[in-house]
Design a protein around this motif. Structure first.
Motif, PDB file in Angstrom:
ATOM      1  N   ALA A   1      38.857  31.029  43.455  1.00  0.00           N
ATOM      2  CA  ALA A   1      38.907  31.527  42.075  1.00  0.00           C
ATOM      3  C   ALA A   1      38.749  33.044  42.068  1.00  0.00           C
ATOM      4  CB  ALA A   1      37.807  30.865  41.241  1.00  0.00           C
ATOM      5  N   LEU A   2      39.837  33.730  42.341  1.00  0.00           N
ATOM      6  CA  LEU A   2      39.870  35.182  42.329  1.00  0.00           C
ATOM      7  C   LEU A   2      41.052  35.599  41.464  1.00  0.00           C
ATOM      8  CD1 LEU A   2      38.604  37.757  43.760  1.00  0.00           C
ATOM      9  CD2 LEU A   2      40.516  37.605  45.340  1.00  0.00           C
ATOM     10  N   PRO A   3      40.900  36.609  40.600  1.00  0.00           N
ATOM     11  CA  PRO A   3      42.012  37.005  39.731  1.00  0.00           C
ATOM     12  C   PRO A   3      43.130  37.663  40.530  1.00  0.00           C
ATOM     13  CG  PRO A   3      40.161  38.504  39.468  1.00  0.00           C
ATOM     14  CD  PRO A   3      39.683  37.396  40.343  1.00  0.00           C
ATOM     15  N   TRP A   4      43.835  36.861  41.349  1.00  0.00           N
ATOM     16  CA  TRP A   4      44.862  37.402  42.227  1.00  0.00           C
ATOM     17  C   TRP A   4      46.252  37.309  41.612  1.00  0.00           C
ATOM     18  CZ3 TRP A   4      44.236  40.479  46.135  1.00  0.00           C
ATOM     19  CH2 TRP A   4      45.320  40.753  46.968  1.00  0.00           C
ATOM     20  N   GLU A   5      46.497  36.246  40.869  1.00  0.00           N
ATOM     21  CA  GLU A   5      47.835  36.067  40.321  1.00  0.00           C
ATOM     22  C   GLU A   5      47.933  36.700  38.936  1.00  0.00           C
ATOM     23  OE1 GLU A   5      48.769  31.980  40.308  1.00  0.00           O
ATOM     24  OE2 GLU A   5      48.673  31.735  42.479  1.00  0.00           O
ATOM     25  N   TYR A   6      48.960  37.518  38.758  1.00  0.00           N
ATOM     26  CA  TYR A   6      49.212  38.122  37.451  1.00  0.00           C
ATOM     27  C   TYR A   6      50.633  37.778  37.023  1.00  0.00           C
ATOM     28  CZ  TYR A   6      50.636  41.602  34.049  1.00  0.00           C
ATOM     29  OH  TYR A   6      51.152  42.211  32.943  1.00  0.00           O
ATOM     30  N   ASP A   7      50.727  37.113  35.905  1.00  0.00           N
ATOM     31  CA  ASP A   7      52.038  36.724  35.380  1.00  0.00           C
ATOM     32  C   ASP A   7      52.224  37.377  34.020  1.00  0.00           C
ATOM     33  OD1 ASP A   7      54.368  35.618  34.578  1.00  0.00           O
ATOM     34  OD2 ASP A   7      53.723  33.529  34.669  1.00  0.00           O
TER      35      ASP A   7
ATOM     36  N   SER B   1      46.055  46.460  35.971  1.00  0.00           N
ATOM     37  CA  SER B   1      46.246  46.764  37.383  1.00  0.00           C
ATOM     38  C   SER B   1      47.422  47.717  37.591  1.00  0.00           C
ATOM     39  CB  SER B   1      46.510  45.472  38.154  1.00  0.00           C
ATOM     40  OG  SER B   1      47.729  44.886  37.737  1.00  0.00           O
ATOM     41  N   LEU B   2      47.579  48.146  38.813  1.00  0.00           N
ATOM     42  CA  LEU B   2      48.719  48.958  39.203  1.00  0.00           C
ATOM     43  C   LEU B   2      50.028  48.246  38.889  1.00  0.00           C
ATOM     44  CD1 LEU B   2      50.075  51.280  40.864  1.00  0.00           C
ATOM     45  CD2 LEU B   2      49.638  49.879  42.903  1.00  0.00           C
ATOM     46  N   TRP B   3      50.046  46.942  39.123  1.00  0.00           N
ATOM     47  CA  TRP B   3      51.272  46.161  38.957  1.00  0.00           C
ATOM     48  C   TRP B   3      51.616  45.981  37.482  1.00  0.00           C
ATOM     49  CZ3 TRP B   3      52.436  46.673  43.716  1.00  0.00           C
ATOM     50  CH2 TRP B   3      51.412  46.673  44.663  1.00  0.00           C
TER      51      TRP B   3
ATOM     52  N   ASP C   1      55.041  47.263  35.583  1.00  0.00           N
ATOM     53  CA  ASP C   1      55.873  46.407  34.736  1.00  0.00           C
ATOM     54  C   ASP C   1      56.101  47.028  33.360  1.00  0.00           C
ATOM     55  OD1 ASP C   1      56.261  44.513  36.680  1.00  0.00           O
ATOM     56  OD2 ASP C   1      54.626  43.205  36.028  1.00  0.00           O
ATOM     57  N   LEU C   2      55.061  47.648  32.816  1.00  0.00           N
ATOM     58  CA  LEU C   2      55.213  48.277  31.504  1.00  0.00           C
ATOM     59  C   LEU C   2      56.207  49.436  31.561  1.00  0.00           C
ATOM     60  CD1 LEU C   2      51.510  48.306  30.257  1.00  0.00           C
ATOM     61  CD2 LEU C   2      53.393  46.927  29.361  1.00  0.00           C
ATOM     62  N   LEU C   3      56.093  50.244  32.615  1.00  0.00           N
ATOM     63  CA  LEU C   3      57.044  51.343  32.764  1.00  0.00           C
ATOM     64  C   LEU C   3      58.462  50.826  33.010  1.00  0.00           C
ATOM     65  CD1 LEU C   3      55.173  54.054  34.878  1.00  0.00           C
ATOM     66  CD2 LEU C   3      55.812  54.137  32.463  1.00  0.00           C
TER      67      LEU C   3
ATOM     68  N   VAL D   1      61.314  43.965  36.299  1.00  0.00           N
ATOM     69  CA  VAL D   1      59.870  43.844  36.518  1.00  0.00           C
ATOM     70  C   VAL D   1      59.624  42.995  37.759  1.00  0.00           C
ATOM     71  CG1 VAL D   1      59.369  44.069  34.067  1.00  0.00           C
ATOM     72  CG2 VAL D   1      59.682  41.790  35.051  1.00  0.00           C
ATOM     73  N   LEU D   2      58.399  43.078  38.267  1.00  0.00           N
ATOM     74  CA  LEU D   2      58.046  42.301  39.453  1.00  0.00           C
ATOM     75  C   LEU D   2      57.745  40.857  39.072  1.00  0.00           C
ATOM     76  CD1 LEU D   2      55.647  44.868  41.161  1.00  0.00           C
ATOM     77  CD2 LEU D   2      57.960  44.282  41.896  1.00  0.00           C
ATOM     78  N   SER D   3      58.219  39.931  39.870  1.00  0.00           N
ATOM     79  CA  SER D   3      57.873  38.527  39.662  1.00  0.00           C
ATOM     80  C   SER D   3      56.432  38.297  40.122  1.00  0.00           C
ATOM     81  CB  SER D   3      58.815  37.629  40.461  1.00  0.00           C
ATOM     82  OG  SER D   3      58.585  37.794  41.851  1.00  0.00           O
ATOM     83  N   PRO D   4      55.775  37.220  39.671  1.00  0.00           N
ATOM     84  CA  PRO D   4      54.412  36.935  40.138  1.00  0.00           C
ATOM     85  C   PRO D   4      54.314  36.832  41.652  1.00  0.00           C
ATOM     86  CG  PRO D   4      54.939  35.597  38.219  1.00  0.00           C
ATOM     87  CD  PRO D   4      56.197  36.295  38.602  1.00  0.00           C
ATOM     88  N   VAL D   5      55.326  36.237  42.294  1.00  0.00           N
ATOM     89  CA  VAL D   5      55.298  36.111  43.759  1.00  0.00           C
ATOM     90  C   VAL D   5      55.413  37.481  44.424  1.00  0.00           C
ATOM     91  CG1 VAL D   5      56.502  35.165  45.759  1.00  0.00           C
ATOM     92  CG2 VAL D   5      56.247  33.779  43.696  1.00  0.00           C
TER      93      VAL D   5
END
Length: 489
Positions: free
Chosen positions: A275-281, A290-292, A296-298, A306-310
């Protein structure tokens, strides 16, 4: 005999208003720095010891943290008001919308609670202390009581963290004041259960410093049930064990950690373990800072893909692996063995920089080890100012995305991305300064006052495995080298 008695005398403590340029000038408002004839640490104060003052400071900060949530306690935790007012809390979300307020256990069928295992256990136990409703309608009074009980318990965890940091800091106890009154701690302490994992991480570090390795491992095992970032404390211990050749503490701590994990966490399944906040969708309404998320916003603004979650997870893990490899190289090849809190901070900082799903409260992971790494207070103040601005930008952006807020009250995405970038740069610079202390021990405030690694346990005063005994630089004579003693306290 005379020399032996002199060595047993109490060691004086480092006074921030004497040693830090910023605090020395700020102290002029309150009468100036402590006089040069005073002997703090050698003369016992009557009532206001360092520990008691720090507890009072933390209590005042905890009260202020609750007062910040006063608008929601008065009008309720509703959207978008709770975002604009900065009084959102995971506690009330879990109680209202994840079944706790209806008497549903976090692990029962139908529960939507998705936090780590021991966070769910803690949240469920606190829910038993307040009246709940079986008809699915959460009572306002019960919601406020649930918030208040959590606030009291988190305040106790906060005080415990500050006192433990003070103990670990040895002759620099006032550095624990950063944890006591940090603006980001005041703003985020009552928004989540993060301080519970922070407390367990510093308690584990304290037990290791006392060479109580099994207790340290047990605390790390329970801490990992709240957040697996706690495991980086053991990773830092292993790196220094390799550097010094002293593996006993690492083996005992690691063994007891695994035993606790197997007995308490593994039976609940791997989804609870990791349980770590690793996945961002970005497709879901889980706002990240985050940086990611910033990329995505830019990308959306510029019409780029945009980057996919994977892809996000893969890039984040790759960069984290590179950063950890560089930290390992730094620890193993530095001219002198780093201090344990410095290594922990660098590992935690690397994780915080690349973590895909990042809310502002996770900065609390860093606070105790920033204090123990003894960074200049000017840098700390700038870092906290950036964190404060980032916290405000985060909730303004959440208000825009998660609710139909008034347009005039919203923040546009370029400003939010700028806040994300500022946070990354400020945190990165903080880590750079710590790395600089490792590469140039003469910059390290701890070693300049004649102590080696008071939080290091078996590593305190230990020679490197393939190097001569470490040396200390006397503050009065920067060019004089002497053999590093064990910390006098």
């Amino acid at each position: 005999m005379e020399q032996e008695q002199g060595q047993r005398r109490p060691a004086s403590i480092s006074v921030p208003t004497r040693r830090d340029p910023l605090l020395r000038h700020v102290a002029e408002v309150a009468g100036g720095p402590l006089g040069r004839h005073a002997a703090p640490g050698r003369v016992r104060p009557a009532v206001f010891t360092v520990g008691r003052v720090l507890i009072l400071m933390t209590t005042a900060a905890a009260v202020l943290a609750v007062l910040i949530k006063a608008p929601c306690r008065t009008d309720g935790w509703t959207r978008p008001a709770q975002f604009y007012r900065g009084c959102y809390s995971d506690w009330t979300e879990a109680f209202q919308f994840q079944g706790l307020g209806s008497g549903l256990s976090p692990f029962a069928e139908g529960s939507t609670f998705d936090g780590p295992l021991l966070v769910g256990v803690f949240a469920g136990l606190v829910a038993l202390l307040v009246p709940t409703s079986a008809d699915g309608i959460v009572q306002t009074q019960s919601l406020m009581q649930y918030f208040d009980v959590n606030a009291v318990l988190i305040a106790a965890a906060w005080i415990g963290t500050v006192v433990t940091v003070m103990r670990l800091a040895s002759r620099r106890p006032w550095d624990a004041a950063l944890v006591a009154v940090a603006p980001i701690a005041i703003l985020t302490a009552t928004s989540s259960w993060v301080l519970l994992s922070v407390l367990l991480s510093v308690l584990a570090a304290w037990a290791f410093a006392q060479e109580r390795y099994v207790i340290s491992g047990v605390l790390l095992g329970f801490g990992a049930g709240f957040s697996v970032h706690v495991l980086l404390v053991l990773a830092a211990v292993i790196l220094l064990a390799i550097r010094t050749g002293r593996f006993r503490g690492a083996l005992l701590s690691g063994g007891s950690l695994i035993a606790v994990w197997v007995l308490t966490v593994l039976p609940f399944g791997p989804e609870r373990i990791l349980a770590l906040p690793w996945e961002y969708d970005p497709a879901r309404l889980g706002i990240s800072s985050s940086l990611w998320a910033g990329y995505d916003l830019l990308a959306q603004r510029l019409g780029l893909p945009v980057l996919s979650p994977v892809a996000t997870a893969t890039l984040a893990f790759t960069i984290l692996a590179v950063l950890v490899a560089l930290i390992c190289l730094l620890v193993l090849r530095a001219p002198r063995r780093p201090r344990l809190p410095q290594v922990i901070l660098l590992l935690l900082g690397a994780l915080v920089l690349v973590l895909p799903d990042y809310p502002p409260a996770l900065t609390l992971w860093l606070l105790p080890f920033v204090a123990l790494s003894y960074v200049d207070w000017r840098i700390l103040c700038v870092w906290q100012l950036v964190e404060l601005l980032h916290w405000w930008a985060y909730w303004m952006y959440v208000a825009r995305e998660a609710s139909s807020g008034v347009v005039e009250n919203n923040i546009d995405s370029p400003y939010y991305v700028a806040a994300i970038l500022a946070r990354l740069l400020a945190t990165g610079y903080l880590l750079y300064r710590v790395a600089q202390h490792i590469l140039e021990p003469t910059y390290d405030p701890a070693r300049r006052i004649g102590i080696d690694d008071p939080a290091g346990g078996p590593f305190d005063g230990a020679p490197d495995r393939h190097a001569p005994a470490p040396v200390l630089l006397s503050e009065s004579s920067p060019n004089l080298t002497i053999t590093a003693p064990k910390d006098p306290q």
